[in-house]
Enzyme design. Structure first.
Site, short mmCIF file in Angstrom:
data_model
loop_
_atom_site.label_atom_id
_atom_site.label_comp_id
_atom_site.label_asym_id
_atom_site.label_seq_id
_atom_site.Cartn_x
_atom_site.Cartn_y
_atom_site.Cartn_z
CG HIS A 1 114.41 -4.80 24.64
ND1 HIS A 1 114.58 -3.42 24.75
CD2 HIS A 1 115.17 -5.13 25.53
CE1 HIS A 1 115.52 -2.95 25.72
NE2 HIS A 1 115.96 -4.20 26.08
CG LEU B 1 119.48 10.99 43.53
CD1 LEU B 1 118.98 10.01 42.57
CD2 LEU B 1 119.75 12.40 42.86
#
Length: 501
Positions: free
Chosen positions: A244, A97
């Site tokens: 969350h 990458l």
């Protein structure tokens, strides 16, 4: 002149999974994609392309994924025939990458077949997000047909989050960016939206005049397992609260949106985040509890403390538990405390929201001390609703000057709705739903950059307070519900956690 019948229209999708051999890929993403394939909801003509540094052929990658499926729950395991059909969609590309030439090779490979939709799913370490996005743009892979999915955590603090979002925003339009929070894909959270905005029953009660407090609990009974090194650089606040828990708070507290469009929903969530009470040195000290599990027992077996876990450095001050109290400063919620807690190695694995209503203003019946109505929204391990009421228990005859009176005694009862039993246990899972939404371009269940930044803005003072050494984590024994200071915090308001009631 070319006729319209000669024009080849793009078809299918290409889903490129960066981190294609990683933990998230085989534990969550591949099983979710297979379930969508099994249910017939995964669009036909698609390719799923794993990307990683390992030297693998397509067949070797398919064999690797098949071996990982053996760890999946029995009913969700594919038969050999099912996997063979699913595996035809799986491909593999070896990439470093950090090398621009590898992105150019990927671009050439994708150009051999022009898909209608190209999904770049970045399931790598957050430190690579900016590199991947910039290299995708340099290779011309940020076309209008491209959508990019970013896993959490998106940044380590407010400045790093801004830097990542700025880099992504330079390469992609906001409508192409899908910041994933898998809690928003859970069926229980969808039921929360349906409960609030699809029914007229609770809306008149959903306000400060009738609600005493709201509690959000996300508890795990496991420790950090084999993720000690990753977790130690993250901690419970970044791992669970910033994303969350705050998304659940928004869902429970937001105003009704004008429609079900993505931006209408996200506009209302943003208003909640902007209305959260600002932290002061006093509230940081009194309304935030930080903990770290020590050795204890789970299911009758001894388990190590956090500092004894593999990959955790000696003397680490990383928190595995957070409890906090906040308020939303608007007309609907002014003065109503919201309590959030999350942690590892707690007494049970469960997630729920408890809406505690105020007691009757003038009691004429005898009832247990502290008894009142409450609504429990269960998120895991089961998905459902519990409505706790008071009903007539037994009658007692009490002597009185004017004769004999009957005093009615109330007893707690509950209405229990289990959504898995009602609708069947084979419901669409969180990642399955979210992946299909990405392919279809639906942004409703994804986080916009401004709401994500606002969440980090609110969390940042807590991080800075801890970094200044103001609040070392309090120890709590594994298998308990966390430090006693969390119970003391909520008790100062005259309330208690649900399991203590």
């Amino acid at each position: 002149m070319q006729s319209t019948t000669d024009i080849v229209k793009p078809a299918g999708f290409d889903l490129i999974l960066f981190g294609g051999t990683g933990d998230l890929a085989w534990r969550k993403l591949m099983p979710a994609l297979f379930q969508a394939f099994r249910h017939g909801t995964l669009p036909e003509g698609g390719r799923i392309i794993g990307v990683a540094r390992d030297a693998l052929s397509d067949e070797q990658y398919r064999s690797l994924i098949e071996s990982r499926f053996r760890d999946v729950d029995g009913s969700k395991q594919p038969s050999p025939t099912e996997f063979s059909r699913f595996a035809a969609m799986l491909h593999y590309v070896r990439m470093d990458l950090s090398k621009p030439e590898d992105y150019q090779a990927l671009a050439q490979s994708l150009a051999q077949r022009e898909a209608a939709t190209v999904v770049m799913y970045v399931a790598t370490a957050p430190a690579l997000f900016t590199t991947v996005v910039e290299q995708l743009a340099a290779a011309g892979l940020n076309t209008p047909r491209t959508r990019i999915v970013l896993e959490k955590p998106l940044g380590h603090d407010l400045p790093s989050n801004r830097a990542i979002n700025a880099a992504v925003g330079r390469a992609f339009a906001e409508r192409q960016i899908f910041r994933i929070d898998h809690y928003l894909g859970k069926p229980a959270v969808q039921n929360l939206f349906a409960l609030r905005f699809g029914n007229a029953l609770f809306e008149p009660l959903w306000r400060r005049e009738t609600i005493a407090n709201i509690q959000i609990t996300i508890a795990e009974d496991l420790g950090v397992e084999k993720r000690g090194q990753f977790y130690d650089s993250t901690g419970a606040l970044r791992d669970m609260v910033q994303n969350h828990a705050l998304q659940l708070l928004c869902a429970i507290a937001m105003e009704p949106p004008i429609n079900s469009h993505a931006d209408a929903i996200r506009d209302e969530k943003l208003k909640v985040l902007r209305s959260l009470k600002a932290w002061t040195p006093e509230t940081l000290a009194q309304h935030v509890v930080r903990g770290q599990y020590s050795a204890g027992n789970r299911s009758g077996k001894s388990v190590p403390g956090y500092l004894q876990e593999a990959g955790v450095p000696a003397g680490s001050g990383t928190e595995t538990y957070v409890a906090l109290r906040t308020e939303i400063e608007n007309w609907r919620w002014a003065g109503v405390p919201f309590y959030i807690r999350t942690g590892k190695r707690l007494a049970a694995r469960e997630a729920h929201i408890v809406v505690n209503f105020r007691p009757a203003p003038h009691p004429i019946f005898k009832a247990p001390i502290g008894a009142a109505n409450k609504l429990v929204i269960n998120l895991q391990p089961r998905d459902g609703l519990e409505l706790h009421l008071l009903a007539e228990g037994q009658a007692q005859r009490v002597a009185a000057p004017s004769g004999s009176n009957i005093t009615q005694t109330l007893a707690p009862v509950q209405l229990d709705l289990d959504f898995d039993k009602r609708f069947g246990s084979e419901r669409v899972g969180a990642y399955e739903r979210l992946l299909l939404d990405v392919i279809d371009g639906r942004l409703n269940l994804f986080v916009r950059s401004d709401e994500q930044e606002e969440a980090w803005q609110w969390v940042q003072p807590i991080l800075e307070h801890w970094q200044a050494g103001q609040m070392p984590p309090r120890p709590y024994a594994a298998g308990t519900w966390g430090p006693s200071a969390a119970s003391a915090m909520i008790a100062r308001d005259g309330h208690c956690w649900s399991e203590e009631a």
